[in-house]
Enzyme design. Structure first.
Site, short mmCIF file in Angstrom:
data_model
loop_
_atom_site.label_atom_id
_atom_site.label_comp_id
_atom_site.label_asym_id
_atom_site.label_seq_id
_atom_site.Cartn_x
_atom_site.Cartn_y
_atom_site.Cartn_z
CG ASP A 26 -1.88 1.13 1.26
OD1 ASP A 26 -2.51 1.39 0.22
OD2 ASP A 26 -1.98 1.79 2.31
CG ASP A 28 -1.94 7.79 0.63
OD1 ASP A 28 -1.05 8.65 0.61
OD2 ASP A 28 -2.86 7.73 -0.22
#
Length: 342
Positions: A26, A28
């Site tokens: 991922d 953020d």
């Protein structure tokens, strides 16, 4: 990963970057926050890549194109090509392409990432419900997305046009704090139409399928900071996961995680990819990791000992998850967590 109920984090005698061939990361809260690299991310990823691990970046944000994301990562010191980026825009475009004729028109409510992904699969993005679209796709369009775009979606949906959403994350992190995400915008259209979209992004299977198709991973490790997207997505895909504590998930949320939100491994940041993971074992009526022993009392979790804070958290996870079984641990963990100062 077995779909049996996880009752404790697993250990690993190998560095995770050696035990798995591909990291599905991922962005953020894991690699960067507010556009800036998170501490230790650049160095950790460089070491993992030098050791032979394939790095792929998986994001529910459908606004930016893979080229834009790759350029941003490269500027941060993480050399990345567009082929290393998988977005929910790509996942939803594939979902649509499998259900509509080649070359079909699709009404876009969102940003350039959606348009690029649709064109990649031979579909034609259009801007109006009067352009005879055969589908409506909605993705994050940024803070400048006009209210009139939601109305355009509603007009098409009211005519019977099927509706798709890249993802339903209610919030998105920004440099100034937490902002409404695509899920909030989807709710606007849902309330106005009473319709339900087909959704592609994490934690749902279309996103995981897209990552495997594009990376060819055989032993993937999902690396994320969110229980309800990253970790649940790994659970749904039946692959292992590493939760890092650099984003939205805190210790209390982790201890209260239901089975589909329990990660395989837990670590502070991306340095956890470069090391083995300590074993958690039963100890009397509790669980031990490192110098800590955790037990579940009648109304609270207890923690004794000392040592690395993360080992204490891992022991507490075992006590909480075992006590909860297939449910959610409701025991008070405040005093135990305060001892760890995470």
């Amino acid at each position: 990963m077995s779909q049996s109920v996880r009752t404790m984090p697993e250990g690993s005698g190998q560095a995770l970057s050696e035990a798995y061939d591909t990291a599905l990361l991922d962005l953020d809260g894991v690699v960067y926050a507010g556009g800036k690299a998170i501490a230790y991310a650049v160095e950790s990823l460089a070491t993992a890549r030098a050791g032979g691990m394939h790095l792929a970046y998986v994001t529910n944000n459908a606004l930016r194109t893979p080229d834009t994301v790759a350029d941003h990562l490269t500027e941060l010191g993480i050399p990345t090509g567009a082929d290393d980026v998988i977005t929910s825009a790509q996942a939803v475009a594939r979902l649509i392409s499998e259900q509509v004729p080649a070359g079909a028109r699709v009404l876009v409510i969102g940003g350039e990432g959606l348009r690029v992904a649709l064109r990649e699969l031979g579909l034609e993005p259009v801007e109006s419900a009067d352009d005879d679209p055969v589908a409506v796709v909605q993705g994050y369009g940024g803070p400048e997305l006009q209210w009139a775009r939601f109305a355009e979606a509603c007009f098409a949906i009211a005519r019977g046009v099927p509706w798709y959403a890249s993802n339903t994350d209610l919030t998105i992190p920004s440099a100034r704090g937490i902002a409404p995400g695509n899920g909030a915008a989807v709710e606007v259209v849902r309330i106005a139409t009473g319709a339900e979209p087909q959704v592609a992004g994490k934690p749902l299977p279309p996103m995981h399928r897209e990552t495997i198709l594009r990376t060819g991973a055989e032993r993937p490790l999902v690396v994320g900071d969110r229980l309800d997207t990253d970790i649940e997505g790994a659970f749904n895909g039946e692959v292992d996961s590493l939760l890092v504590l650099t984003g939205v998930t805190d210790g209390a949320q982790l201890l209260a995680a239901p089975p589909q939100h329990r990660p395989t491994y837990v670590d502070a940041d991306l340095r956890g990819m470069l090391t083995g993971q300590p074993e958690v074992g039963e100890a009397g009526g509790g669980f031990r990791c490192g110098g800590w022993t955790a037990t579940a009392g009648t109304d609270r979790l207890e923690l004794d000992g000392d040592g690395e804070a993360l080992d204490g958290l891992r022991a507490l996870c075992a006590a909480a998850w075992t006590a909860a079984g297939e449910g959610v641990c409701k025991l008070d963990a405040g005093k135990a967590l305060a001892r760890l100062d995470l």
